[in-house]
Design a protein around this motif. Structure first.
Motif, PDB file in Angstrom:
ATOM      1  N   VAL A  67      37.524  13.572  72.970  1.00 32.02           N
ATOM      2  CA  VAL A  67      37.177  14.946  73.336  1.00 32.02           C
ATOM      3  C   VAL A  67      36.571  15.653  72.127  1.00 32.02           C
ATOM      4  CG1 VAL A  67      38.071  17.163  74.136  1.00 32.02           C
ATOM      5  CG2 VAL A  67      39.072  15.031  74.995  1.00 32.02           C
ATOM      6  N   ASN A  68      35.415  16.266  72.320  1.00 27.41           N
ATOM      7  CA  ASN A  68      34.806  17.076  71.261  1.00 27.41           C
ATOM      8  C   ASN A  68      34.714  18.523  71.734  1.00 27.41           C
ATOM      9  OD1 ASN A  68      33.366  18.224  69.181  1.00 27.41           O
ATOM     10  ND2 ASN A  68      31.509  16.997  69.456  1.00 27.41           N
ATOM     11  N   ILE A  69      35.501  19.400  71.121  1.00 29.42           N
ATOM     12  CA  ILE A  69      35.393  20.827  71.407  1.00 29.42           C
ATOM     13  C   ILE A  69      34.488  21.412  70.321  1.00 29.42           C
ATOM     14  CG2 ILE A  69      36.678  22.994  71.703  1.00 29.42           C
ATOM     15  CD1 ILE A  69      37.265  20.943  73.889  1.00 29.42           C
ATOM     16  N   MET A  70      33.193  21.429  70.621  1.00 30.66           N
ATOM     17  CA  MET A  70      32.197  21.706  69.587  1.00 30.66           C
ATOM     18  C   MET A  70      32.289  23.109  68.991  1.00 30.66           C
ATOM     19  SD  MET A  70      28.673  20.116  71.071  1.00 30.66           S
ATOM     20  CE  MET A  70      28.881  20.627  72.762  1.00 30.66           C
ATOM     21  N   ARG A  71      31.951  23.175  67.699  1.00 30.44           N
ATOM     22  CA  ARG A  71      31.868  24.450  66.996  1.00 30.44           C
ATOM     23  C   ARG A  71      30.560  24.493  66.208  1.00 30.44           C
ATOM     24  NH1 ARG A  71      36.582  24.023  62.394  1.00 30.44           N
ATOM     25  NH2 ARG A  71      35.163  23.765  60.655  1.00 30.44           N
ATOM     26  N   GLY A  72      30.286  25.647  65.626  1.00 25.53           N
ATOM     27  CA  GLY A  72      29.020  25.820  64.913  1.00 25.53           C
ATOM     28  C   GLY A  72      28.934  24.924  63.690  1.00 25.53           C
ATOM     29  N   GLY A  73      27.793  24.330  63.425  1.00 24.73           N
ATOM     30  CA  GLY A  73      27.575  23.480  62.267  1.00 24.73           C
ATOM     31  C   GLY A  73      26.199  23.742  61.716  1.00 24.73           C
ATOM     32  N   PRO A  74      25.676  22.911  60.811  1.00 28.09           N
ATOM     33  CA  PRO A  74      26.287  21.696  60.245  1.00 28.09           C
ATOM     34  C   PRO A  74      27.330  22.013  59.169  1.00 28.09           C
ATOM     35  CG  PRO A  74      24.106  22.056  59.316  1.00 28.09           C
ATOM     36  CD  PRO A  74      24.317  23.133  60.341  1.00 28.09           C
ATOM     37  N   GLY A  75      27.906  20.933  58.609  1.00 25.75           N
ATOM     38  CA  GLY A  75      28.922  21.101  57.574  1.00 25.75           C
ATOM     39  C   GLY A  75      30.180  21.710  58.154  1.00 25.75           C
ATOM     40  N   LEU A  76      30.841  22.523  57.355  1.00 24.66           N
ATOM     41  CA  LEU A  76      32.061  23.159  57.833  1.00 24.66           C
ATOM     42  C   LEU A  76      31.728  24.176  58.926  1.00 24.66           C
ATOM     43  CD1 LEU A  76      34.917  22.585  57.121  1.00 24.66           C
ATOM     44  CD2 LEU A  76      34.794  24.239  55.264  1.00 24.66           C
ATOM     45  N   GLY A  77      30.536  24.757  58.834  1.00 20.37           N
ATOM     46  CA  GLY A  77      30.028  25.640  59.887  1.00 20.37           C
ATOM     47  C   GLY A  77      30.954  26.794  60.167  1.00 20.37           C
ATOM     48  N   ASN A  78      31.326  26.961  61.435  1.00 16.48           N
ATOM     49  CA  ASN A  78      32.310  27.990  61.780  1.00 16.48           C
ATOM     50  C   ASN A  78      33.124  27.486  62.965  1.00 16.48           C
ATOM     51  OD1 ASN A  78      30.778  28.460  64.147  1.00 16.48           O
ATOM     52  ND2 ASN A  78      29.572  30.042  63.126  1.00 16.48           N
ATOM     53  N   ILE A  79      33.955  28.366  63.532  1.00 15.64           N
ATOM     54  CA  ILE A  79      34.827  27.902  64.609  1.00 15.64           C
ATOM     55  C   ILE A  79      34.415  28.474  65.954  1.00 15.64           C
ATOM     56  CG2 ILE A  79      36.795  27.463  63.101  1.00 15.64           C
ATOM     57  CD1 ILE A  79      37.977  30.121  63.911  1.00 15.64           C
ATOM     58  N   ALA A  80      33.227  29.025  66.018  1.00 13.51           N
ATOM     59  CA  ALA A  80      32.737  29.626  67.260  1.00 13.51           C
ATOM     60  C   ALA A  80      32.114  28.553  68.154  1.00 13.51           C
ATOM     61  CB  ALA A  80      31.716  30.706  66.930  1.00 13.51           C
ATOM     62  N   PRO A  81      32.024  28.826  69.473  1.00 15.83           N
ATOM     63  CA  PRO A  81      31.496  27.829  70.407  1.00 15.83           C
ATOM     64  C   PRO A  81      30.031  27.495  70.122  1.00 15.83           C
ATOM     65  CG  PRO A  81      32.257  29.827  71.562  1.00 15.83           C
ATOM     66  CD  PRO A  81      32.415  30.081  70.119  1.00 15.83           C
ATOM     67  N   ALA A  82      29.691  26.210  70.167  1.00 15.21           N
ATOM     68  CA  ALA A  82      28.300  25.810  69.948  1.00 15.21           C
ATOM     69  C   ALA A  82      28.021  24.519  70.698  1.00 15.21           C
ATOM     70  CB  ALA A  82      28.031  25.623  68.459  1.00 15.21           C
ATOM     71  N   GLN A  83      26.752  24.171  70.776  1.00 19.73           N
ATOM     72  CA  GLN A  83      26.356  22.915  71.438  1.00 19.73           C
ATOM     73  C   GLN A  83      25.494  22.087  70.492  1.00 19.73           C
ATOM     74  OE1 GLN A  83      24.533  24.376  75.135  1.00 19.73           O
ATOM     75  NE2 GLN A  83      26.481  24.041  76.192  1.00 19.73           N
ATOM     76  N   SER A  84      25.911  22.033  69.241  1.00 21.75           N
ATOM     77  CA  SER A  84      25.042  21.434  68.233  1.00 21.75           C
ATOM     78  C   SER A  84      25.258  19.939  68.048  1.00 21.75           C
ATOM     79  CB  SER A  84      25.234  22.163  66.907  1.00 21.75           C
ATOM     80  OG  SER A  84      26.575  22.549  66.759  1.00 21.75           O
ATOM     81  N   ASP A  85      26.201  19.354  68.786  1.00 24.88           N
ATOM     82  CA  ASP A  85      26.466  17.922  68.587  1.00 24.88           C
ATOM     83  C   ASP A  85      25.872  17.053  69.699  1.00 24.88           C
ATOM     84  OD1 ASP A  85      27.934  19.035  66.579  1.00 24.88           O
ATOM     85  OD2 ASP A  85      29.892  18.576  67.452  1.00 24.88           O
ATOM     86  N   TYR A  86      24.881  17.598  70.417  1.00 24.16           N
ATOM     87  CA  TYR A  86      24.290  16.862  71.546  1.00 24.16           C
ATOM     88  C   TYR A  86      23.652  15.556  71.084  1.00 24.16           C
ATOM     89  CZ  TYR A  86      21.433  15.971  75.692  1.00 24.16           C
ATOM     90  OH  TYR A  86      20.851  15.404  76.798  1.00 24.16           O
ATOM     91  N   PHE A  87      22.856  15.641  70.014  1.00 19.13           N
ATOM     92  CA  PHE A  87      22.214  14.419  69.507  1.00 19.13           C
ATOM     93  C   PHE A  87      23.272  13.391  69.129  1.00 19.13           C
ATOM     94  CE2 PHE A  87      18.198  16.744  67.861  1.00 19.13           C
ATOM     95  CZ  PHE A  87      17.552  16.515  69.056  1.00 19.13           C
TER      96      PHE A  87
END
Ligand SMILES: Cc1ncc(C[n+]2csc(CCOP(=O)(O)OP(=O)(O)O)c2C)c(N)n1
Lengths: 184, 361, 246
Positions: free
Chosen positions: B103-123
């Protein structure tokens, strides 16, 4: 109809559980509902808030960028969240703790002295339920009677001992608004 | 059946338990901590339940590999930075053809990024993520109900095809509560026998599970075998939802949180303006990607509006699916920003009328 | 009038985000004071962790680089090998150093990297909301050990100083606490010594600091300080664990 409400206050004031109780009540009254708490380090900084969205159709976003209602239990939330309110929105606040200065002109406000009212009942822990009762009265978002009926289910077996106090507080808040129809 | 108000993370956890998951391994990371916390409690009540807070995501995914090869239904979860660490293990699971749910509950990135919702791990999710020639099956739920349903289903898919499967949500879906009905195990559902698991070679030849294949011809054939398997998955398991496509002359393509916002935007637009005929295709599996659905839509519809909470990743898959037909419009909000339906609606309406004007010129 | 107390130059004049009663802010201040007193502000390079102290770069007015969770000693190794004359130190929590970063920490110590590790032991994962840490005490309830840490299945708490003690190339290891004025002063002395070891290019130094986390321990600030004395310091004895003369 889609209504978003932000509940906000200090951690420990029961802000998150108040929002959850409202959300459960909405579910039991057959409405679409989402509940979204603030999370992460933000919570441990001492303030807490959550957004409850209640609707007659599927809910797109549980986030409130422009809520219809804000319920503020302390001064910092009163100041911070009134700026988010939709023009014409409603700000319900805890007048035991909040000094209602610097209020936007395009919103309605209403104070409820929940700490004093809770003391009258003899249990300051249920102050949040007084606020919830008052909120139902000012918003008519859900049926008060059905919500009262569902409270035992919502609070669950764990809170059975506190059920009476919670019910009483919920009613007290609701009737406070009715009795003080024209504000304080 | 009884509806319950549940957190997305808890719904995943409970659905996993109902699907027969007995092993959970994880490492804390926001915004999915409530999932390991839930599992630490629930698995203590399940016979044979194993919960380990591993020392890292690297350890957790390899514990999953171990539990899986021992025959258990195993799951791990994390959020973006932790999923990066799991890639080595996911590649090994794929190579060794072992089932697992990640399960991946994605957050903002790259790197440590933040803890807010994001869809940046699609690739990362759809292009393998780890090394080697493999594909992951990736489900993208858009509600708490779907988080439960798809997690439940993911365990079957993982076992049936002997493949790692990912549930890709985001911080908003993980943290929010919605009414949900937790799926219950169906009696009599036939699953293939796990004739590869390690139980000790008593009364049978010894078994070996591995991804090392030194002979290049064999390794090549293994790669083609994985491709054939994924083709089968593509034919049988691809899922998508069509919304208001019948009269549409523009289609929004979005998944997960972005899709629910898009749906809200479409409803809003259609209510306000009867001339605005916009529909939606929502990939429920983002890998395999619903290529056919998009190609079919392209026979009558010429404008495709891709919305992602990223700088544009799925848009590549839409482009590949369209093979040059139609026009692609893109709107992206990366970094943990979740736009409102109103904002998205404005962007859709602007491009919609722009497209119409262009067609007339 | 003579100024007897002021904000150290190495500490920025900004409010910190730490919860009331948290030890991180005290430790930040001690580091800042020492960097001033030892004239090291312009030489120092700090690698803060992923953890509650992730925002340390907003508070310490020195060069800083962020590392992935657990990798601080590896990043510090890279920096120190390129800039052997700078003061290079990592600042890490117990999850960061003793769970996900154990391999990096152990091997940096074993190589005898000439760096200093400030290791903040608060017995929980603070940042992510109070999960079990490698240093969580046996029987202690956390959000992932709802029935209390069971040393049979979760292992007993890891004593990092004692673990590193056996490695030939570790030079200075001390465990202190920041739960009382006297212990705060001892902590300052220990960090000073560790920085001194590094200045003499003698090798790997680490100061483990028992630090209160009232929020996740679900105690008030005073009770947290008492708890360190009465419970935590029994599991993690204070004092110099290893000192190689240099
Ligand atoms: C790869 C990865 N996994 C998980 C996390 C989430 N995370 C951030 S800080 C932290 C641990 C914090 O605990 P600790 O190191 O003890 O420091 P404290 O916050 O208590 O000071 C974790 C697990 C992350 N940032 N990266």
């Amino acid at each position: 109809m889609l209504i978003k409400t932000i509940f906000s206050g200090f951690g420990g004031q029961g802000v998150l559980s108040t929002g959850q109780i409202l959300a459960q009540a909405a579910m039991l009254q057959g409405r679409f509902v989402t509940y979204l708490p603030s999370y992460g380090a933000e919570v441990r900084g001492g303030t807490a808030n959550c957004t409850v969205t209640i609707s007659d159709e599927e809910i797109a976003s549980p986030i409130a960028s422009e809520p219809e209602f804000v319920v503020a239990l302390n001064q910092p939330s009163f100041s911070r969240f009134q700026n988010l309110l939709h023009s014409g929105g409603f700000l319900l606040y805890n007048s035991s703790l909040v000094e209602p200065s610097f209020v936007r002109g395009d919103i309605e406000t209403r104070g409820v002295p929940i700490t004093e009212l809770a003391r009258q009942i003899g249990n300051v822990k249920v102050a949040n339920m007084i606020m919830l009762g008052a909120f139902i009265a000012v918003s008519s978002l859900l049926s008060f009677d059905r919500m009262l009926k569902h409270l035992p289910d919502i609070l669950g077996a764990g809170k059975a001992k506190l059920l009476k106090a919670n019910q009483e507080a919920f009613e007290r808040g609701y009737h406070f608004i009715e009795e003080h129809e024209h504000g304080d | 059946m009884n509806k319950k108000l549940m957190y997305g993370t808890h719904a995943i956890g409970e659905a996993a338990i109902q699907a027969g998951c007995t092993c959970y391994f994880g490492y804390p990371i926001t915004p999915q901590n409530e999932l390991p916390e839930y599992m630490s409690q629930r698995l203590a009540e399940v016979p044979g339940g194993v919960f380990i807070q591993a020392e890292s995501e690297l350890a957790a995914i390899n514990m999953v590999l171990g539990a899986s090869v021992a025959g258990a239904r195993a799951m791990t979860s994390s959020s973006s930075p932790g999923i990066s660490l799991k890639q080595e293990g996911i590649s090994f699971l794929a190579g060794s053809e072992l089932p697992a749910v990640i399960v991946n509950i994605m957050r903002g990135g790259p790197g440590l990024g933040n803890i807010a919702p994001a869809q940046s791990d699609y690739f990362q999710a759809t292009r393998g993520g780890g090394h080697g020639d493999y594909r992951l099956v990736v489900f993208a739920p858009a509600s708490v109900q779907e988080m439960a349903d798809l997690t439940f289903h993911a365990f079957d898919v993982a076992d049936e095809y002997r493949t790692p499967v990912m549930i890709m949500g985001d911080g908003m879906l993980g943290q929010m509560m919605e009414p949900v009905i937790i799926p219950k195990p169906r009696k009599g559902k036939k699953m293939p026998e796990k004739d590869y698991i390690l139980t000790g070679a008593r009364g049978r030849p010894a078994r070996l599970v591995k991804s090392l294949i030194l002979d290049t011809k064999d390794m090549e054939e293994h790669n083609w075998k994985l491709v054939r398997k994924f083709k089968r998955i593509e034919e049988r398991e691809t899922r998508w939802e069509g919304y208001m496509l019948d009269d549409a002359d523009m289609v929004v393509i979005a998944y997960g949180t972005a899709a629910r916002i898009a749906k809200g935007a479409i409803n809003r637009l259609r209510r306000e303006d009867a001339n605005l005929r916009v529909g939606m295709i929502r990939p429920i599996t983002v890998s395999p990607f619903p290529v056919k659905a998009i190609r079919e839509a392209a026979q009558t519809i010429k404008d495709f509006f891709v919305f992602e909470m990223s700088t544009g990743q799925m848009v590549d898959d839409v482009r590949l699916a369209l093979e040059g037909q139609g026009t692609i419009h893109f709107y992206g909000r990366p970094g943990g920003v979740v736009p409102s339906a109103r904002e998205l609606g404005r962007s859709i309406a602007r491009r919609y009328y722009q497209a119409i004007r262009k067609r007339k010129q | 009038m003579k100024k007897v107390y002021q904000r150290p130059r190495s500490l920025r004049d900004v409010p910190m985000h730490y919860c009331p009663g948290c030890g991180h802010s005290i430790i930040h201040r001690l580091i800042a004071e020492l960097l001033d007193e030892m004239g090291l502000r312009e030489s120092a390079i700090c690698v803060p962790p992923a953890g509650c102290a992730v925002l340390a770069y907003y508070y310490l007015d020195i060069d800083m680089v962020e590392a992935p969770h657990g990798r601080a000693t590896a990043v510090a190794t890279g920096i120190k090998r390129v800039r052997p004359d700078n003061l290079v130190f990592s600042y890490q929590g117990d999850g960061d150093l003793a769970a996900i970063g154990t391999a990096e920490a152990l091997h940096a110590a074993n190589r005898g990297e000439n760096i200093t590790v400030i290791f903040v032991n608060n017995a929980v994962y603070g940042m992510t909301g109070g999960q079990m840490a490698p240093t969580t005490l046996s029987g202690m309830k956390t959000t992932t050990t709802p029935a209390g840490r069971n040393p049979r299945s979760e292992g007993p708490p890891i004593r990092v100083c004692e673990l590193l003690q056996g490695l030939a190339n570790t030079v200075y290891l001390e465990r202190t606490a920041v739960n009382s004025p006297a212990n705060v002063m001892k902590t300052k002395k220990a960090i000073k010594k560790a920085f001194g070891v590094q200045q003499k290019k003698a090798g790997f130094s680490l100061v483990e600091i028992l630090s209160p986390c009232p929020t996740n321990w679900r105690m008030d600030a005073v009770a947290s300080c008492t708890w360190i004395d009465e419970v935590m310091a029994r599991e993690f004895p204070l004092g110099v664990i290893k000192e190689v003369p240099c």
